[in-house]
Design a protein around this motif. Structure first.
Motif, PDB file in Angstrom:
ATOM      1  N   THR A  70       0.832  -1.199   0.000  1.00 38.17           N
ATOM      2  CA  THR A  70       0.000   0.000   0.000  1.00 38.17           C
ATOM      3  C   THR A  70       0.870   1.253   0.000  1.00 38.17           C
ATOM      4  OG1 THR A  70      -1.777  -1.137   1.182  1.00 38.17           O
ATOM      5  CG2 THR A  70      -1.781   1.269   1.268  1.00 38.17           C
ATOM      6  N   LEU A 106      -9.630  -3.170   1.747  1.00 36.40           N
ATOM      7  CA  LEU A 106     -10.242  -1.874   2.032  1.00 36.40           C
ATOM      8  C   LEU A 106      -9.187  -0.837   2.395  1.00 36.40           C
ATOM      9  CD1 LEU A 106     -12.750  -0.099   2.523  1.00 36.40           C
ATOM     10  CD2 LEU A 106     -12.804  -0.993   4.872  1.00 36.40           C
ATOM     11  N   LYS A 107      -8.261  -1.216   3.260  1.00 35.08           N
ATOM     12  CA  LYS A 107      -7.204  -0.284   3.684  1.00 35.08           C
ATOM     13  C   LYS A 107      -6.345   0.146   2.496  1.00 35.08           C
ATOM     14  CE  LYS A 107      -3.376   0.291   6.936  1.00 35.08           C
ATOM     15  NZ  LYS A 107      -2.446   0.850   5.936  1.00 35.08           N
ATOM     16  N   CYS A 110      -8.435   2.662   0.563  1.00 36.12           N
ATOM     17  CA  CYS A 110      -8.682   3.853   1.382  1.00 36.12           C
ATOM     18  C   CYS A 110      -7.438   4.726   1.503  1.00 36.12           C
ATOM     19  CB  CYS A 110      -9.143   3.456   2.782  1.00 36.12           C
ATOM     20  SG  CYS A 110     -10.889   3.054   2.913  1.00 36.12           S
ATOM     21  N   ASP A 111      -6.288   4.092   1.722  1.00 35.37           N
ATOM     22  CA  ASP A 111      -5.052   4.857   1.918  1.00 35.37           C
ATOM     23  C   ASP A 111      -4.668   5.634   0.663  1.00 35.37           C
ATOM     24  OD1 ASP A 111      -4.997   3.888   4.456  1.00 35.37           O
ATOM     25  OD2 ASP A 111      -3.103   2.795   4.267  1.00 35.37           O
ATOM     26  N   LYS A 113      -6.824   6.618  -1.685  1.00 33.72           N
ATOM     27  CA  LYS A 113      -7.846   7.662  -1.853  1.00 33.72           C
ATOM     28  C   LYS A 113      -7.595   8.830  -0.897  1.00 33.72           C
ATOM     29  CE  LYS A 113     -11.354   9.838  -3.362  1.00 33.72           C
ATOM     30  NZ  LYS A 113     -11.199  10.595  -4.623  1.00 33.72           N
ATOM     31  N   LEU A 114      -7.256   8.535   0.338  1.00 38.85           N
ATOM     32  CA  LEU A 114      -6.972   9.597   1.299  1.00 38.85           C
ATOM     33  C   LEU A 114      -5.746  10.407   0.882  1.00 38.85           C
ATOM     34  CD1 LEU A 114      -7.609   7.717   4.666  1.00 38.85           C
ATOM     35  CD2 LEU A 114      -8.921   9.648   3.773  1.00 38.85           C
ATOM     36  N   CYS A 142     -15.015  -1.200  -2.718  1.00 30.92           N
ATOM     37  CA  CYS A 142     -14.738   0.047  -3.439  1.00 30.92           C
ATOM     38  C   CYS A 142     -15.696   1.156  -3.009  1.00 30.92           C
ATOM     39  CB  CYS A 142     -14.835  -0.172  -4.947  1.00 30.92           C
ATOM     40  SG  CYS A 142     -13.461  -1.107  -5.647  1.00 30.92           S
ATOM     41  N   ASP A 144     -17.210   1.372  -0.061  1.00 28.60           N
ATOM     42  CA  ASP A 144     -16.822   1.752   1.300  1.00 28.60           C
ATOM     43  C   ASP A 144     -15.590   2.646   1.307  1.00 28.60           C
ATOM     44  OD1 ASP A 144     -18.919   0.312   2.382  1.00 28.60           O
ATOM     45  OD2 ASP A 144     -17.718  -1.483   2.801  1.00 28.60           O
ATOM     46  N   ALA A 145     -14.703   2.414   0.346  1.00 33.27           N
ATOM     47  CA  ALA A 145     -13.459   3.186   0.267  1.00 33.27           C
ATOM     48  C   ALA A 145     -13.628   4.504  -0.476  1.00 33.27           C
ATOM     49  CB  ALA A 145     -12.378   2.344  -0.402  1.00 33.27           C
ATOM     50  N   LYS A 146     -14.838   4.779  -0.958  1.00 31.86           N
ATOM     51  CA  LYS A 146     -15.135   6.029  -1.677  1.00 31.86           C
ATOM     52  C   LYS A 146     -14.399   6.150  -3.017  1.00 31.86           C
ATOM     53  CE  LYS A 146     -17.502   7.188   1.967  1.00 31.86           C
ATOM     54  NZ  LYS A 146     -18.986   7.022   1.968  1.00 31.86           N
TER      55      LYS A 146
END
Length: 246
Positions: A70, A106-107, A110-111, A113-114, A142, A144-146
């Motif tokens: 990641t 998910l992580k 998410c990471d 995207k953030l 996907c 959930d991760a926006k």
């Protein structure tokens, strides 16, 4: 029906040359495509070629396997944006998904995207490696991760988009995010069918527009100007270094 604004024109092979990037950008401008998708090494070059256009420059991270860490994907994504990328595409970690390690999947998303904030993120599922339940689960993650888009394929696996997969994805996400159908779409008629099935964007490595293919254009003048500009920059830097040393 004009679908130019829904075409993402891709060139991701390892042997891609500067000449091919010039041709890609020139064809994208001729057809007024939505975006091009290229490897990050050419992002700055493509941004120069597409200056004063609305065509997006999209690049890939963790590509094509999705099996990098990641942290690596985050670093790649941030650097790509610094170079001028307008959109980021990341490949999902298929091994984690197959292991049902959904938290790590998910992580991973998410990471990234953030890290990129408002820059659109497309997540590549590689549907040819997944069964129906895995596609559904990947789509739910996907959401959930926006993620901003779900993309079917990288173009480097067994096969590309399928109508069945598009319908499964659309039923799962409804209108919560968008779909990019990519792989094995090589003509206008097929592209239309994918859009009717639920896709929002058509990813293709073939130059397709409203029923016609535009032949490759060799724009030697653009390439010559690019080389001359680079040579002038190199000479200037050398002179500045010499003067500084004196």
């Amino acid at each position: 029906m004009d679908i130019s604004s829904q075409i993402e024109y891709a060139l991701l092979k390892a042997t891609t040359t500067e000449r091919e990037i010039i041709d890609l950008c020139h064809e994208a401008k001729l057809n007024n495509y939505y975006a091009i998708c290229i490897n990050s090494a050419y992002v700055t070059f493509a941004k120069q070629l597409l200056d004063k256009t609305n065509i997006k420059v999209c690049t890939v991270v963790g590509f094509p396997l999705g099996a990098t860490t990641t942290e690596s994907k985050v670093f790649e994504a941030k650097k790509a944006i610094e170079y001028g990328a307008d959109e980021i595409e990341m490949v999902i970690n298929l091994g984690f998904l197959k292991s049902q390690n959904h938290v790590s999947v998910l992580k991973d998303i998410c990471d990234v995207k953030l890290a990129i904030g408002d820059v659109p993120l497309k997540v590549i599922l590689e549907i040819s490696e997944l069964n129906k339940n895995e596609i559904i689960k990947a789509c739910e993650i996907c959401l959930d991760a926006k993620a901003d888009y779900i993309k079917t394929s990288s173009g480097f696996s067994k096969s590309g988009a399928t109508f069945t997969a598009i319908k499964i994805i659309k039923k799962t996400i409804r209108d919560a995010t968008k779909i990019v159908a990519y792989g094995d779409i090589e003509d206008y008629e097929t592209a239309i069918k994918y859009l009717e099935a639920g896709a929002d964007i058509i990813g293709t490595s073939v130059n397709i527009s409203s029923g016609n293919r535009v032949p490759q254009n060799r724009n030697a003048k653009i390439f010559k100007k690019y080389l001359e500009a680079n040579q002038k920059t190199t000479v200037l830097e050398t002179n500045l270094t010499d003067n500084h040393q004196k």
